[in-house]
Design a protein around this motif. Structure first.
Motif, mmCIF file in Angstrom:
data_model
loop_
_atom_site.group_PDB
_atom_site.id
_atom_site.type_symbol
_atom_site.label_atom_id
_atom_site.label_comp_id
_atom_site.label_asym_id
_atom_site.label_seq_id
_atom_site.Cartn_x
_atom_site.Cartn_y
_atom_site.Cartn_z
ATOM 1 N N TYR A 1 -13.679 -0.163 -0.497
ATOM 2 C CA TYR A 1 -12.669 -0.254 -1.550
ATOM 3 C C TYR A 1 -13.237 0.165 -2.908
ATOM 4 N N ILE B 1 -7.138 -4.259 4.222
ATOM 5 C CA ILE B 1 -6.312 -3.368 5.035
ATOM 6 C C ILE B 1 -7.196 -2.655 6.050
ATOM 7 N N VAL C 1 -3.534 -1.202 -3.470
ATOM 8 C CA VAL C 1 -4.059 -2.140 -2.479
ATOM 9 C C VAL C 1 -4.455 -3.442 -3.168
ATOM 10 N N PRO D 1 0.823 -1.221 0.000
ATOM 11 C CA PRO D 1 0.000 0.000 0.000
ATOM 12 C C PRO D 1 0.854 1.267 0.000
ATOM 13 N N ARG E 1 -1.825 -4.130 7.045
ATOM 14 C CA ARG E 1 -2.284 -5.377 6.436
ATOM 15 C C ARG E 1 -1.970 -6.474 7.443
#
Length: 255
Positions: free
Chosen positions: A166, A146, A141, A116, A196
């Protein structure tokens, strides 16, 4: 995209459409509806995006579409009923299980991962002591698993935080945004922490308010710089003139 140990992400549906006005070089836009399932949390995700801007996302626990922005329009109920989407989600899970078995077979397939990348910036121009919003934009990502948290001067902040689900990107990855309501003051240090959890990877991005120069001070500084530059140019011109006259007199003296 790969999967290993049942940890892969299956992108079950990706719809792209080019839209644009009719011209010699029409603009190209992308409308994408992406459904993914994975062993990590969230186990299911469905997003409708236009040019990487999230329009709607589907809340599976409540079985309804929600706008990407709090004041966004409602989803047209006649398009893709929740029952149809739940069937697609069930198919996604079945395909994920099948592909996981293949990926972890005699010839395992390496898992695709993205590190990321976080960037923190203000939503509005900086005015110290005035309410504003900090934006943490996280890109690259993959898989979409995450967590984003905030700190102010090293202390965790949970109030005034708004997380967005997302959003798919053109490279088949994802990006995610988190917003923090702030009142910037001199000396503040804000941090956006992206974690993560599966492989214990964390990425930090800091933001420190820079005291903007008042308009009168800035104007005075600009005027001073212009005057100094003008004086320098005048002296340079005078020096060149004197040098030219000396060369001219030297030539006449030699004759």
């Amino acid at each position: 995209m790969g999967a290993a140990g049942g940890r892969g992400v299956l992108v079950a549906a990706l719809l792209g459409a080019a839209l644009g006005s009719v011209s010699a070089d029409p603009a190209v836009h992308t409308l994408a509806e992406v459904l993914f399932c994975q062993p990590d949390k969230p186990s299911l995700g469905l997003t409708l995006a236009f040019d990487a801007e999230q329009l709607f996302w589907f809340n599976f626990p409540s079985s309804k579409w929600l706008p990407g922005l709090p004041d966004g329009p409602a989803w047209p109920e006649a398009i893709e009923t929740p029952d149809e989407l739940l069937q697609d989600a069930s198919l996604c899970k079945d395909l994920l299980e099948l592909l996981t078995q293949i990926a972890t077979g005699p010839l395992p397939i390496p898992e695709a991962k993205g590190i990321p990348v976080a960037d923190v910036f203000l939503l509005q121009p900086l005015q110290l002591g005035h309410p504003n919003t900090l934006v943490c934009m996280v890109g690259n990502v993959f898989p979409p698993a995450i967590t984003i948290s905030w700190q102010r001067d090293g202390v965790p902040v949970t109030e005034g935080v708004t997380d967005v689900t997302y959003t798919p990107t053109e490279d088949l990855g994802f990006m995610r945004f988190s917003y923090l309501a702030v009142t910037p003051r001199t000396g503040d240090i804000y941090a956006c922490i992206v974690t993560r959890e599966r492989d214990n990877v964390s990425v930090l991005a800091y933001w420190v308010p820079q005291n903007p120069a008042p308009s009168d001070v800035l104007g005075t500084a600009v005027c001073g710089a212009v005057m100094a530059l003008g004086t320098l140019m005048a002296l340079l011109g005078l020096g060149l003139l004197l040098a030219a006259r000396r060369r001219t007199h030297g030539k006449w003296g030699q004759r």
